[in-house]
Design an enzyme around this catalytic site. Structure first.
Site, PDB file in Angstrom:
ATOM      1  N   SER A  63       0.823  -1.417   0.103  1.00  0.00           N
ATOM      2  CA  SER A  63      -0.122  -0.543   0.396  1.00  0.00           C
ATOM      3  C   SER A  63       0.935   1.287   0.371  1.00  0.00           C
ATOM      4  O   SER A  63       0.539   2.409  -1.056  1.00  0.00           O
ATOM      5  CB  SER A  63      -0.975   0.198   1.480  1.00  0.00           C
ATOM      6  N   CYS A  91      -6.859  -6.778   0.324  1.00  0.00           N
ATOM      7  CA  CYS A  91      -5.169  -6.361   1.131  1.00  0.00           C
ATOM      8  C   CYS A  91      -5.043  -4.749   1.052  1.00  0.00           C
ATOM      9  O   CYS A  91      -5.735  -4.207   1.806  1.00  0.00           O
ATOM     10  CB  CYS A  91      -4.451  -7.854   0.517  1.00  0.00           C
ATOM     11  N   HIS A 188      -7.045 -12.527  -0.034  1.00  0.00           N
ATOM     12  CA  HIS A 188      -7.406 -12.586  -1.667  1.00  0.00           C
ATOM     13  C   HIS A 188      -8.234 -13.680  -2.261  1.00  0.00           C
ATOM     14  O   HIS A 188      -7.403 -14.578  -2.817  1.00  0.00           O
ATOM     15  CB  HIS A 188      -5.548 -12.878  -2.345  1.00  0.00           C
ATOM     16  N   GLU A 190      -9.672 -13.374  -5.291  1.00  0.00           N
ATOM     17  CA  GLU A 190      -8.478 -13.789  -6.598  1.00  0.00           C
ATOM     18  C   GLU A 190      -7.686 -15.182  -6.518  1.00  0.00           C
ATOM     19  O   GLU A 190      -7.343 -15.690  -8.171  1.00  0.00           O
ATOM     20  CB  GLU A 190      -8.109 -12.775  -7.302  1.00  0.00           C
TER      21      GLU A 190
HETATM   22  N1  GLN Z   1       1.387  -5.894   3.813  1.00  0.00           N
HETATM   23  C1  GLN Z   1       1.282  -5.396   2.578  1.00  0.00           C
HETATM   24  C2  GLN Z   1       0.644  -3.692   2.880  1.00  0.00           C
HETATM   25  O1  GLN Z   1       0.596  -3.201   4.218  1.00  0.00           O
HETATM   26  C3  GLN Z   1      -0.213  -6.101   1.864  1.00  0.00           C
HETATM   27  C4  GLN Z   1       0.296  -7.020   2.092  1.00  0.00           C
HETATM   28  C5  GLN Z   1      -1.005  -7.564   0.337  1.00  0.00           C
HETATM   29  O2  GLN Z   1      -1.165  -7.054  -0.199  1.00  0.00           O
HETATM   30  N2  GLN Z   1      -0.784  -8.893  -0.123  1.00  0.00           N
HETATM   31  O3  GLN Z   1       0.363  -2.798   2.303  1.00  0.00           O
END
Ligand code: GLN
Length: 211
Positions: A63, A91, A188, A190
């Site tokens: 992110s 996520c 996830h 997907e």
């Molecule tokens: N750990 C990631 C984050 O903090 C998210 C992980 C993911 O999208 N699989 O943005």
């Protein structure tokens, strides 16, 4: 002449066009899943691409990297978009949609009134496949709520505001939520064969098409 009538085998809703944010991360699996479910998919790479879609998926990834790649203009455009059109974040995408983000603190779009903690499951179990329950409000399979969930360095939803519906739980924790046009999952969908979560999102996109 009759050809016209027979070619309309499915006189249902018009095909929806769904964008998948394709700056980084896991966007291609979402594209395949949405196409499999009959949506027309556009990979969103620049702010103007948002103008041609009925809904958006923000995939997993990192992110913080999304924020950097979006920049101020992209973030602002996305903030406007999520108010108007259905958006589904998985996520890292869920982190972007949240109101408050911890570990570390970072900007959220505020589309869903949740507090979310990044990388909340620690190193050892940072990636795992678990079974949870999918409980969409008008779900038509109440007897079969069990669903596979793939977690990858997943965040944890630590507070759910009063206007937020919980769509899925795992080990007692909310792992998919919805508020108005915005939907988020910390896992996830997907990456599993089960298509119900994306179907739920496409339902949301169709509902808001009429508005
Ligand atoms: N750990 C990631 C984050 O903090 C998210 C992980 C993911 O999208 N699989 O943005």
């Amino acid at each position: 002449m009759n050809d016209v009538a027979t070619s309309r085998e499915k006189p249902t809703r018009r095909e929806v066009t769904v964008g998948v944010l394709a700056l980084q991360g896991d966007f291609d699996a979402h594209r395949r899943r949405l196409e499999e479910l009959g949506a027309n998919v556009v990979l969103v790479k620049k702010p103007g691409d948002l103008d041609q879609i009925d809904g958006l998926v923000i995939p997993g990834g990192e992110s913080g990297t999304f924020l950097k790649l979006l920049g101020k203009e992209g973030f602002e455009k996305l903030r406007q978009f999520v108010r108007l059109k259905p958006t589904f974040g998985t996520c890292a995408g869920a982190i972007l949609l949240a109101k408050e983000v911890e570990n570390p603190k970072q900007a959220g779009l505020g589309a869903i009134d949740i507090d979310i903690r990044r990388n909340a499951y620690g190193r050892q179990i940072d990636s795992s496949i678990r079974e949870g329950k999918f409980l969409p409000p008008n779900g038509d399979t109440p007897g079969n709520s069990a669903i596979e969930m793939v977690f990858i360095r997943a965040p944890k939803i630590e507070r759910v505001g009063p206007g937020v519906e919980v769509l899925a739980i795992e080990n007692g924790d909310p792992v998919a939520v919805r508020q108005g046009r915005a939907m988020a999952a910390t896992f996830h969908p997907e990456l599993s064969d089960d298509t119900r979560v994306h179907q739920e999102f496409l339902k949301l996109v169709s509902e808001f098409l009429a508005d």
